[in-house]
Write a protein that holds these residues in place. Structure first.
Motif, PDB file in Angstrom:
ATOM      1  N   CYS A   5      -1.485   7.641   0.352  1.00 25.85           N
ATOM      2  CA  CYS A   5      -2.983   7.426   0.040  1.00 25.85           C
ATOM      3  C   CYS A   5      -3.598   5.892  -0.139  1.00 25.85           C
ATOM      4  CB  CYS A   5      -2.967   7.611  -1.577  1.00 25.85           C
ATOM      5  SG  CYS A   5      -2.521   6.751  -2.664  1.00 25.85           S
ATOM      6  N   SER A   6      -2.632   4.974   0.407  1.00 24.15           N
ATOM      7  CA  SER A   6      -3.137   3.425   0.354  1.00 24.15           C
ATOM      8  C   SER A   6      -3.443   2.786  -0.911  1.00 24.15           C
ATOM      9  CB  SER A   6      -4.323   3.565   1.524  1.00 24.15           C
ATOM     10  OG  SER A   6      -3.867   3.952   2.707  1.00 24.15           O
ATOM     11  N   CYS A  58       2.471  11.558  -4.443  1.00 26.25           N
ATOM     12  CA  CYS A  58       2.650  11.053  -3.136  1.00 26.25           C
ATOM     13  C   CYS A  58       4.033  11.140  -2.380  1.00 26.25           C
ATOM     14  CB  CYS A  58       1.974   9.584  -3.120  1.00 26.25           C
ATOM     15  SG  CYS A  58       0.237   9.556  -3.374  1.00 26.25           S
ATOM     16  N   LYS A  79       0.751  -1.229   0.019  1.00 30.61           N
ATOM     17  CA  LYS A  79      -0.001   0.012   0.132  1.00 30.61           C
ATOM     18  C   LYS A  79       0.863   1.230   0.042  1.00 30.61           C
ATOM     19  CE  LYS A  79      -4.251  -1.712   2.192  1.00 30.61           C
ATOM     20  NZ  LYS A  79      -5.054  -1.495   3.122  1.00 30.61           N
ATOM     21  N   CYS A  80       0.511   2.207  -0.646  1.00 34.71           N
ATOM     22  CA  CYS A  80       1.270   3.351  -0.867  1.00 34.71           C
ATOM     23  C   CYS A  80       1.114   4.294   0.732  1.00 34.71           C
ATOM     24  CB  CYS A  80       0.714   4.441  -1.824  1.00 34.71           C
ATOM     25  SG  CYS A  80       1.246   5.991  -1.862  1.00 34.71           S
ATOM     26  N   PRO A  81       2.278   4.547   1.246  1.00 27.81           N
ATOM     27  CA  PRO A  81       2.081   5.093   2.514  1.00 27.81           C
ATOM     28  C   PRO A  81       1.433   6.508   2.577  1.00 27.81           C
ATOM     29  CG  PRO A  81       4.331   4.721   1.741  1.00 27.81           C
ATOM     30  CD  PRO A  81       3.517   4.371   0.755  1.00 27.81           C
TER      31      PRO A  81
END
Length: 65
Positions: free
Chosen positions: A11-12, A31, A7-9
């Motif tokens: 925006c998830s 991001c 998961k992108c830290p």
């Protein structure tokens, strides 16, 4: 062999961990820059111990959080 998905830290969003994702673990440059800005603004911090605080306390002005 399949790549891991994280998961992108910021925006998830799901990000495949591999060459196809040049900003990993972030989903995009946007991001990545948002996260960098949060560190620069001291919104993120890695806690230090009392020893480190004492060692460097005279090097910098006092910070108020």
């Amino acid at each position: 062999m399949s790549s891991a998905v994280v998961k992108c830290p910021t925006c998830s969003a799901l990000v495949e961990w591999g060459e196809q994702s040049p900003f990993r673990p972030f989903c995009s440059e946007r991001c990545k820059l948002i996260d960098l800005g949060a560190w620069a603004a001291e919104e993120h911090a890695i806690p230090g111990g009392d020893v480190e605080d004492e060692l460097f306390s005279d090097d910098f002005p006092a910070r108020h959080h």
